[in-house]
Design a protein around this motif. Structure first.
Motif, mmCIF file in Angstrom:
data_model
loop_
_atom_site.group_PDB
_atom_site.id
_atom_site.type_symbol
_atom_site.label_atom_id
_atom_site.label_comp_id
_atom_site.label_asym_id
_atom_site.label_seq_id
_atom_site.Cartn_x
_atom_site.Cartn_y
_atom_site.Cartn_z
ATOM 1 N N GLU A 137 2.717 2.640 33.357
ATOM 2 C CA GLU A 137 2.403 3.375 31.959
ATOM 3 C C GLU A 137 2.676 1.898 31.672
ATOM 4 O OE1 GLU A 137 6.522 3.775 32.445
ATOM 5 O OE2 GLU A 137 5.169 3.812 33.682
ATOM 6 N N ASP A 138 3.145 0.765 31.557
ATOM 7 C CA ASP A 138 2.686 -0.842 30.835
ATOM 8 C C ASP A 138 1.977 -1.466 31.454
ATOM 9 O OD1 ASP A 138 4.915 -0.176 29.175
ATOM 10 O OD2 ASP A 138 6.361 -0.841 30.211
ATOM 11 N N TRP A 139 0.863 -0.461 31.915
ATOM 12 C CA TRP A 139 0.057 -1.698 33.215
ATOM 13 C C TRP A 139 -1.607 -2.025 31.683
ATOM 14 C CZ3 TRP A 139 -1.430 0.534 38.076
ATOM 15 C CH2 TRP A 139 -0.407 0.473 39.334
ATOM 16 N N PRO A 140 -1.904 -3.167 31.857
ATOM 17 C CA PRO A 140 -3.031 -3.880 31.015
ATOM 18 C C PRO A 140 -4.035 -2.966 31.721
ATOM 19 C CG PRO A 140 -2.982 -5.639 32.528
ATOM 20 C CD PRO A 140 -1.451 -4.489 33.311
ATOM 21 N N PRO A 141 -5.053 -3.022 30.435
ATOM 22 C CA PRO A 141 -6.367 -1.683 31.001
ATOM 23 C C PRO A 141 -7.412 -2.831 31.869
ATOM 24 C CG PRO A 141 -6.309 -2.544 28.346
ATOM 25 C CD PRO A 141 -4.983 -3.213 29.183
ATOM 26 N N SER A 142 -6.852 -4.334 31.961
ATOM 27 C CA SER A 142 -7.734 -4.765 32.709
ATOM 28 C C SER A 142 -6.888 -4.401 34.335
ATOM 29 C CB SER A 142 -7.768 -6.186 32.937
ATOM 30 O OG SER A 142 -6.479 -6.702 33.387
ATOM 31 N N LEU A 143 -6.228 -4.017 34.380
ATOM 32 C CA LEU A 143 -5.645 -4.066 35.696
ATOM 33 C C LEU A 143 -5.765 -2.555 36.388
ATOM 34 C CD1 LEU A 143 -3.691 -4.037 38.589
ATOM 35 C CD2 LEU A 143 -1.632 -4.066 36.986
ATOM 36 N N ARG A 144 -5.608 -1.587 35.379
ATOM 37 C CA ARG A 144 -5.612 -0.153 34.813
ATOM 38 C C ARG A 144 -7.465 0.223 36.282
ATOM 39 N NH1 ARG A 144 -3.097 3.861 30.657
ATOM 40 N NH2 ARG A 144 -0.701 3.036 31.263
ATOM 41 N N ALA A 145 -8.008 -0.592 35.298
ATOM 42 C CA ALA A 145 -9.628 -0.607 35.531
ATOM 43 C C ALA A 145 -9.720 -0.760 36.774
ATOM 44 C CB ALA A 145 -11.128 -1.249 35.250
ATOM 45 N N ALA A 146 -9.412 -1.861 37.292
ATOM 46 C CA ALA A 146 -9.558 -2.365 39.241
ATOM 47 C C ALA A 146 -9.264 -1.578 39.622
ATOM 48 C CB ALA A 146 -8.256 -4.103 38.773
ATOM 49 N N VAL A 147 -8.373 -0.982 39.226
ATOM 50 C CA VAL A 147 -7.559 -0.261 40.443
ATOM 51 C C VAL A 147 -8.119 1.110 40.474
ATOM 52 C CG1 VAL A 147 -5.407 1.588 40.488
ATOM 53 C CG2 VAL A 147 -4.663 -0.829 40.206
ATOM 54 N N GLN A 148 -8.604 1.745 39.400
ATOM 55 C CA GLN A 148 -9.367 2.577 38.986
ATOM 56 C C GLN A 148 -11.052 2.437 40.429
ATOM 57 O OE1 GLN A 148 -11.437 3.742 35.461
ATOM 58 N NE2 GLN A 148 -12.088 5.918 36.383
ATOM 59 N N MET A 149 -11.115 1.214 39.971
ATOM 60 C CA MET A 149 -12.659 0.643 41.184
ATOM 61 C C MET A 149 -11.925 0.838 42.708
ATOM 62 S SD MET A 149 -14.461 -3.202 40.748
ATOM 63 C CE MET A 149 -13.065 -3.807 41.311
ATOM 64 N N VAL A 150 -11.255 0.660 42.331
ATOM 65 C CA VAL A 150 -10.472 0.801 43.985
ATOM 66 C C VAL A 150 -10.427 1.679 44.863
ATOM 67 C CG1 VAL A 150 -8.647 -0.095 45.626
ATOM 68 C CG2 VAL A 150 -9.229 -1.917 44.281
ATOM 69 N N LEU A 151 -10.217 2.683 43.884
ATOM 70 C CA LEU A 151 -9.497 4.397 44.536
ATOM 71 C C LEU A 151 -11.114 5.297 44.937
ATOM 72 C CD1 LEU A 151 -6.443 4.818 42.757
ATOM 73 C CD2 LEU A 151 -6.463 4.239 45.139
ATOM 74 N N ALA A 152 -11.748 4.567 43.099
ATOM 75 C CA ALA A 152 -12.973 5.518 43.717
ATOM 76 C C ALA A 152 -13.934 4.671 44.898
ATOM 77 C CB ALA A 152 -13.211 5.219 42.255
ATOM 78 N N ASP B 131 6.853 3.058 42.468
ATOM 79 C CA ASP B 131 7.948 2.512 41.556
ATOM 80 C C ASP B 131 7.708 1.361 41.743
ATOM 81 O OD1 ASP B 131 9.694 1.757 40.159
ATOM 82 O OD2 ASP B 131 11.493 2.228 41.651
ATOM 83 N N TRP B 132 6.478 0.934 40.414
ATOM 84 C CA TRP B 132 6.203 -0.382 40.319
ATOM 85 C C TRP B 132 6.608 -1.183 39.394
ATOM 86 C CZ3 TRP B 132 1.731 -1.903 43.281
ATOM 87 C CH2 TRP B 132 0.961 -0.104 43.456
ATOM 88 N N ALA B 133 7.915 -0.246 39.104
ATOM 89 C CA ALA B 133 8.518 -0.939 38.050
ATOM 90 C C ALA B 133 9.618 -1.968 38.977
ATOM 91 C CB ALA B 133 9.646 -0.493 37.390
ATOM 92 N N SER B 134 9.586 -2.356 39.777
ATOM 93 C CA SER B 134 9.998 -3.077 41.637
ATOM 94 C C SER B 134 9.761 -4.087 41.315
ATOM 95 C CB SER B 134 11.312 -1.926 42.408
ATOM 96 O OG SER B 134 9.731 -1.435 43.133
ATOM 97 N N THR B 135 8.462 -3.872 40.919
ATOM 98 C CA THR B 135 7.265 -5.421 41.172
ATOM 99 C C THR B 135 7.082 -5.716 40.387
ATOM 100 O OG1 THR B 135 5.192 -4.276 40.820
ATOM 101 C CG2 THR B 135 6.417 -3.972 43.081
ATOM 102 N N GLU B 136 6.403 -7.301 40.220
ATOM 103 C CA GLU B 136 5.854 -7.662 38.941
ATOM 104 C C GLU B 136 5.045 -7.319 38.218
ATOM 105 O OE1 GLU B 136 5.205 -11.874 40.032
ATOM 106 O OE2 GLU B 136 6.681 -11.963 41.036
#
Length: 738
Positions: free
Chosen positions: A35-50, A25-30
């Protein structure tokens, strides 16, 4: 609302952690809804998980944590709590460290650490860990730093292994560096022990040699002294003869002094130990020391308060201190300070080893110290100072026996002597004596100053001496004193005379004689007579025949060779008088109020000596033990096997069985059980080389086990109920019960 699990495919995320990220539940965080994450954050998460290496992303000012499967394994018990948690709350034990990381990287900088040591609580307890850490900024959609990417590689196992290899190489280096020194130290210690052993063996060999020389020398001096004294009596009015006799007598006395010093070094001199107060001893020597040392030597004494008493021969102790003082005077060459000190010393194991070089045991000691301000001695001289005839003085200025005499006396008294000297700084000699807890007697009356006028008599004296000249001299002196004299050249001849019924009032016998019967055994046989025959022993070298630790057993009177006519007269008269008094006081009258024990003892004393059956298959051991038992005053029957012993026991009664445990055929234990059925009151002593805990099978009532080699003191104690008694078994048990 959070992303559904099936929505991860549209983001290209896969794996366990991807599912946890999507379900969180990321809505409880800053960071807001995923679904509202910017592309830069999504790209960073994808790199970490991979990534297959442990990666964690710290996003935003508070560093919200997003990490992959590899980091989850590193996090241990903190996973999955760390997901979506600000880094300072996730790892509070290293909050300061992570705050610094956030400040640097959000400012556009990078950080890297090699084998960084941190204390983490991954599983609820503090744990030292080492890691390679690499931190770099993550940009937002506009290229500004918005988060931190951390690569975390744990190196704890490698670091610990490396430390152990190093925590091993260092030890090896130290071992290598010290091995040579350790080998040198070990060789030095071994050499020192070997040197001490060689020195001890040398001193023992010299002691045996000097003791034997002193014995023969005293015999020669005895002949000379006896004839000189008789010549004095026979020519009382011839001044020239008396003058020459006096000069010769002084020479004999000097020879006797030399022989006494040799015996002292050999530790064979008869000692008369008594309790000595060290303070009174040293204070009483003041005038003697000043006379001996002269005015040029200043004497200082330092005596500690409440000095412990010692047990020693007072005369010999005074002579030892006087000898040391005279040596110190000579070393100071006419002038200096001599210090005599006495102190109480308690030594532990380490101190005893250090100060006694293996010759001292831990315990309480009274230590006399004699210190001079003389020229001192080099090590090569110190090494030999206690050897007889060794001297640094010019010819004719010393015999070299002073320190050797002190050495022998101290050792014979159960003490230790140590010397510390160096050229130019003087010498200190220390005498260690074991502490005695007994009180010193009142020494107001010094028996050394008592003069007894020699008196003769008409009694019959049996003189036993193997040296013809010495025997004839003794006969002449005793005849001059008015005694009737019988002679024997050896113990066997003396025993025949003693058993012949010839009236004899005193046995005067040498201790050392050829043949199986020595003076010591003759004295035991004499004591067993009814009434006991008084004995005066004479010797120039007692060795171990009658002495125990250099001390005479109770009731034994010893006259040292060479002796003067007056000494002989006084000793003979004293022994005869004491014997007559003792017999008068020791009579037991049947009509008196004597106790049952006294009457039983009197009956026992009139019986033949008890019989010991000795069983030993080794011929040498059997003969030696038979001689010991005979010396104890017991009748000894010897056998080489149990079968022979049983044959002997069928012919005469046995009071004590002394048998080896291991015999050919029937064992000693089996023999004891067999004989005890025949003689129920028989005592059993078992000898064995397997120690006192040796297995004997079925218990033997009253049996005593003696370890080989047999300690004669223990043997004497085990036979004590039979010593000085007859064969009357009832008497023995009455006496024991008392």
């Amino acid at each position: 609302m959070p992303f559904l699990a099936h929505d991860h495919d549209c983001l290209g995320w896969s794996g366990e952690m991807a599912q946890r990220v999507l379900a969180f539940d990321w809505a409880s965080t800053e960071l807001g809804p995923i679904e509202d994450w910017p592309p830069s954050l999504r790209a960073a998460v994808q790199m970490v998980l991979a990534s297959p290496v442990p990666l964690v992303m710290l996003w935003g000012r508070h560093g919200y944590m997003v990490y992959n499967d590899a980091y989850a394994e590193f996090a241990g018990g903190r996973h999955p709590y760390l997901l979506g948690c600000p880094v300072e709350l996730g790892w509070p034990e290293v909050a300061d460290f992570n705050r610094h990381v956030m400040d640097v990287c959000l400012g556009g900088g990078t950080l890297s650490y090699r084998d960084k040591e941190l204390v983490l609580l991954r599983n609820g307890r503090p744990e030292d860990v080492w890691m390679d850490l690499y931190y770099s900024p993550l940009p937002d959609d506009h290229g500004s730093p918005a988060g931190v990417l951390a690569i975390v590689v744990e190196t704890t196992e490698r670091v610990l292994t490396e430390r152990e290899r190093q925590a091993a190489e260092q030890a090896l280096r130290q071992l290598t560096e010290t091995l040579e020194q350790r080998v040198a130290d070990a060789l030095s210690a071994r050499a020192e022990v070997e040197a001490q052993l060689r020195q001890a063996q040398k001193m023992e060999a010299i002691g045996n040699l000097t003791g034997g020389v002193a014995h023969d020398f005293n015999n020669v001096l005895q002949v000379i002294a006896g004839n000189l004294q008789m010549l004095t009596v026979e020519a009382p009015g011839n001044a020239r003869v008396q003058h020459r006799v006096a000069a010769a007598t002084r020479a004999v006395q000097r020879g006797a002094t030399l022989a006494a010093q040799l015996l002292a070094f050999a530790r064979r001199q008869p000692l008369s130990p008594a309790i000595v107060n060290p303070t009174k001893l040293v204070q009483g020597m003041s005038e003697m020391l000043h006379r001996a040392l002269g005015e040029a030597v200043k004497v200082e004494t330092h005596l500690a308060e409440d000095l412990w008493h010692v047990q020693a021969d007072r005369n010999q102790l005074e002579n030892a201190l006087l000898n040391l003082a005279i040596n110190a005077r000579d070393a100071m060459r006419g002038g200096g300070v001599l210090t005599i000190a006495a102190n109480n010393v308690t030594l532990d194991s380490a101190q005893a080893q250090a100060q006694g070089r293996g010759q001292l045991t831990p315990g309480d000691y009274l230590v006399f110290s004699v210190t001079d301000t003389g020229v001192g001695m080099p090590p090569e001289v110190v090494e030999h100072v206690f050897e007889p005839f060794f001297t640094t003085k010019p010819d004719g200025h010393g015999t070299g026996l002073g320190l050797s005499m002190v050495f022998g006396f101290v050792k014979q008294s159960g003490g230790h002597i140590a010397i510390d000297s160096a050229v130019g700084r003087g010498t200190t000699v220390q005498l260690y004596f074991p502490r005695s807890t007994e009180a010193a007697p009142d020494d107001a009356l010094d028996l050394r100053d008592t003069v007894v006028t020699p008196m003769g008599g008409r009694e019959t004296i049996l003189v036993v001496e193997d040296d013809t000249d010495v025997r004839l001299t003794a006969v002449d002196m005793l005849t001059q004193l008015g005694y009737r004299v019988l002679t024997a050249a050896n113990g066997e001849a003396a025993l025949e005379l003693m058993n012949s019924g010839t009236p004899i009032d005193l046995l005067f016998t040498d201790v050392i004689m050829p043949g199986p019967i020595k003076g010591g055994e003759l004295s035991i046989r004499a004591a067993q007579r009814v009434p006991p025959l008084p004995v005066l022993l004479v010797s120039g070298y007692t060795r171990d025949e009658i002495l125990r630790d250099g001390r005479l057993p109770p009731g034994v009177t010893l006259l040292d060779k060479p002796y003067r006519r007056d000494d002989l007269a006084r000793m003979v008269r004293n022994v005869l008088n004491n014997s007559r008094t003792g017999q008068a006081q020791g009579q037991v009258h049947p009509t008196s109020t004597a106790s049952i024990d006294e009457a039983a003892t009197a009956v026992a004393d009139t019986s033949p000596p008890p019989t010991v059956l000795l069983v030993e298959d080794d011929a040498g051991s059997r003969e030696a033990m038979q001689e010991v038992l005979t010396t104890f005053g017991l009748q000894c029957l010897a056998a080489a096997s149990a079968e022979d012993a049983l044959a002997i026991a069928r012919t005469q009664p046995v009071q004590v069985l002394l048998t080896d445990l291991t015999l050919p055929g029937q064992s000693g234990a089996e023999l004891a059980r067999t004989l005890q059925r025949q003689y129920p009151d028989m005592d059993v002593l078992l000898m064995t080389g397997y120690g006192t805990q040796a297995e004997i099978g079925e218990p033997i009532p009253g049996a005593c086990v003696l370890a080989k080699p047999v300690d004669l003191t223990l043997l004497h104690a085990a036979l004590a109920p039979w010593l000085g008694t007859g064969v009357n078994a009832t008497t023995k048990h009455v006496t024991n019960a008392a």
